[in-house]
Structures are given as C-alpha cells and as structure tokens.
Design a protein around this motif. Sequence first.
Motif, mmCIF file in Angstrom:
data_model
loop_
_atom_site.group_PDB
_atom_site.id
_atom_site.type_symbol
_atom_site.label_atom_id
_atom_site.label_comp_id
_atom_site.label_asym_id
_atom_site.label_seq_id
_atom_site.Cartn_x
_atom_site.Cartn_y
_atom_site.Cartn_z
ATOM 1 N N GLU A 125 41.459 48.640 41.062
ATOM 2 C CA GLU A 125 42.215 49.521 40.201
ATOM 3 C C GLU A 125 43.271 50.115 40.456
ATOM 4 O O GLU A 125 44.487 50.039 39.727
ATOM 5 N N ALA A 126 43.283 50.670 41.759
ATOM 6 C CA ALA A 126 44.413 51.492 42.174
ATOM 7 C C ALA A 126 45.570 50.476 42.517
ATOM 8 O O ALA A 126 46.807 50.830 42.044
ATOM 9 N N VAL A 127 45.323 49.402 42.970
ATOM 10 C CA VAL A 127 46.310 48.291 43.380
ATOM 11 C C VAL A 127 46.890 47.694 42.054
ATOM 12 O O VAL A 127 48.367 47.626 41.938
ATOM 13 N N LEU A 128 46.049 47.532 41.236
ATOM 14 C CA LEU A 128 46.595 46.520 39.989
ATOM 15 C C LEU A 128 47.269 47.683 39.032
ATOM 16 O O LEU A 128 48.047 47.339 38.357
ATOM 17 N N ALA A 129 47.291 48.929 39.383
ATOM 18 C CA ALA A 129 47.713 49.797 38.448
ATOM 19 C C ALA A 129 49.125 50.125 39.057
ATOM 20 O O ALA A 129 50.020 50.947 38.428
ATOM 21 N N ASP A 130 49.649 49.425 40.263
ATOM 22 C CA ASP A 130 50.664 49.385 40.944
ATOM 23 C C ASP A 130 50.820 50.871 41.333
ATOM 24 O O ASP A 130 52.081 51.493 41.497
ATOM 25 N N ALA A 131 49.845 51.715 41.760
ATOM 26 C CA ALA A 131 49.848 52.984 42.000
ATOM 27 C C ALA A 131 49.805 53.162 43.570
ATOM 28 O O ALA A 131 50.320 54.322 44.059
ATOM 29 N N VAL A 132 49.580 52.136 44.158
ATOM 30 C CA VAL A 132 49.702 52.208 45.650
ATOM 31 C C VAL A 132 49.821 50.557 46.146
ATOM 32 O O VAL A 132 49.397 49.604 45.461
ATOM 33 N N LEU A 133 50.714 50.577 47.297
ATOM 34 C CA LEU A 133 51.000 49.284 47.643
ATOM 35 C C LEU A 133 50.352 49.071 48.962
ATOM 36 O O LEU A 133 50.938 49.734 50.139
ATOM 37 N N PRO A 134 49.336 48.694 49.341
ATOM 38 C CA PRO A 134 48.540 48.709 50.542
ATOM 39 C C PRO A 134 49.069 47.875 51.744
ATOM 40 O O PRO A 134 49.530 46.834 51.324
ATOM 41 N N ALA A 135 48.756 48.341 52.957
ATOM 42 C CA ALA A 135 48.908 47.349 54.055
ATOM 43 C C ALA A 135 48.006 46.087 53.818
ATOM 44 O O ALA A 135 48.419 44.983 54.322
ATOM 45 N N SER A 136 46.749 46.523 53.541
ATOM 46 C CA SER A 136 45.838 45.380 53.327
ATOM 47 C C SER A 136 44.888 45.882 52.072
ATOM 48 O O SER A 136 44.815 47.006 51.953
ATOM 49 N N LEU A 137 44.040 44.936 51.726
ATOM 50 C CA LEU A 137 43.084 45.150 50.749
ATOM 51 C C LEU A 137 41.736 44.767 51.144
ATOM 52 O O LEU A 137 41.542 43.485 51.363
ATOM 53 N N THR A 138 40.477 45.528 51.652
ATOM 54 C CA THR A 138 39.220 44.948 51.793
ATOM 55 C C THR A 138 38.286 45.047 50.762
ATOM 56 O O THR A 138 38.065 46.282 50.446
#
Length: 293
Positions: A125-138
């Motif tokens: 949810e955090a990533v798809l809301a464009d609230a955070v651009l992660p270094a990676s996602l697990t």
Amino acid sequence: MSTPPFLTLPPGVRRTSVQTSRGTFAALEALPGSGVVERGPALLVPGFTGSKEDFIAVLQTLAASGRRVLAIDQRGQHESPGSPDDPSVYARPELGADVAAIAETLGPEPVHLVGHSFGGLIVREAVLADAVLPASLTLMSSGPAGLVGPSARRAAALRDAIPELGMEQIWTLAIEPEAVERGVPADIIAFLRKRTLSNCPTGLRAMADGLITAPDRVEELAKRSRDDGFGVLVLYGEDDDVWHPRTQAEMAEQLDATRVVIPSAAHSPAVDAPETTAAALTTFWNTAERRLR
C-alpha cells in the motif's frame, strides 16, 4: 501466530520508539557491531497478530552487513499506541501511510521495505500510494490478495469473537492451549499473553477485515516496480500454510521478482530459519544497491 524463538535482545539490538508525523511507533533497532552504517537501511513490518519481536532472530545478522535495521509494531500492535474507538485508522491505506512516515525517518537513503504476511499487504500500500520509493521491496510469506479458505475463516473467527468474548477469554480458550500443545517455553507464552492483551481489539478486528478483503494489486505493483526501478523479492517457507506456496510462486512470476523458498520453514521464515532468511535478504539488498548505483 508468529512466535519468537527467544526474547533476549542480541548484541547491537535495542528497544526504541520512532517519532513520526503520524505518531509514535515502538521498534527494535539493530546497528552494525562496528557502529558504522555503510549500506542502506531496512524497515521490517510484522503481520496480523504479530509484532517487532517476530524479527528478533534476524536483526543482528542483517545489521552485521553494515545496515541500520528497524522492526516495528504497527499502529495498535503490542507496544505501539492505537485508536480504540476509530477503526478507520487501521484501513490498509492508513497503515501504509504509517509505514511511509516511518521510512521517512530513516532517510535520506532509500529504504529496503520488508512486509511479513499482512505486513506485505501494508508495505505494498505504501509503495502504490507513491508515498515511498523503496530501495527494494520484500513480500515475506504474503500474497497477491486477501486470504481465502481456512486461513480466511480463522481470521474471520477471531474478528467475530473479539466483541463477544474479549481478548482475555480468547487467550485462555484458544491461543494459550495451542501454544502449550506446541511446546512453547513458559517465558515465550508469557510474552504471547502480554502481546495478545496489549493489541488494540478495534485494530485487530479492522486488520482482520483488511486481511480478508484485500484486492489483487499485483499488476499495479509490477508496473510500479518497472517504472520506478526497484527490485521485488518474494520469500516464503516451503511449508507455508497461510498463502499457498504455489500462489506466492505465481505472484513472483507476475512481478518478475526474485523468488526464494526457505527450506524447513512454514509461515514465519524469520523464526523457523533465521540465518537462511537473513542471508537471502542481505544478498537481495546488496544486489539492489549495486543496481541503484
């Protein structure tokens, strides 16, 4: 229910709290033994009925590679304050916004996000809301959408029992006997009781709903990963009994993700096989960082 294998904090790990724009969150923080942080930070998010202690066995190893690693209690979980009268703050987008706010405190380096089970739905949810651009996602032992089958029925049964029985009776009638049957040591049972009774009942009910009703957003996540250039890891135990391993393998293929299956592990790889899990995460994170350079 995820059950930590021990409770004594390893060297370099401490209890702390994280102050954010969305409130205060309890955490376990691990730093390298040298005290020198050379790599990007990581944020570990637990699942439904879980807590930061679910990651206790991997924190020291993860930090040893030169990282600051933070495992949190989500809003209303264990030692993080909740909102007993407002179920709306536990909706998936709201919990995702909490994760983004915590990640912001770890900047300015991009953060490696890890979500276990329900936590996987929340970091998504955090990533798809464009609230955070992660270094990676697990996505650790998580799935493409809400639970189905027996797992969904168990989550719904807990949700429906909370207002009828209360957490004390649910602990006494269901959770404690199951832990005793599994041979869980007395000190861990005492911790599980404390955690169970500390969880916000309103939050647990809302999270159960979120766990059951989550839509399939894999295509959206695949597009975001391609467009923003971050890698995805799908990691799960070979004997996972919550989301079927085949379902998680299909999700990994849709995401064009790295896939790691942890031998001799079920739904909690960080508990069942901590060294193997930590090694897989470290390898993936190092690769992700090389790609970002």
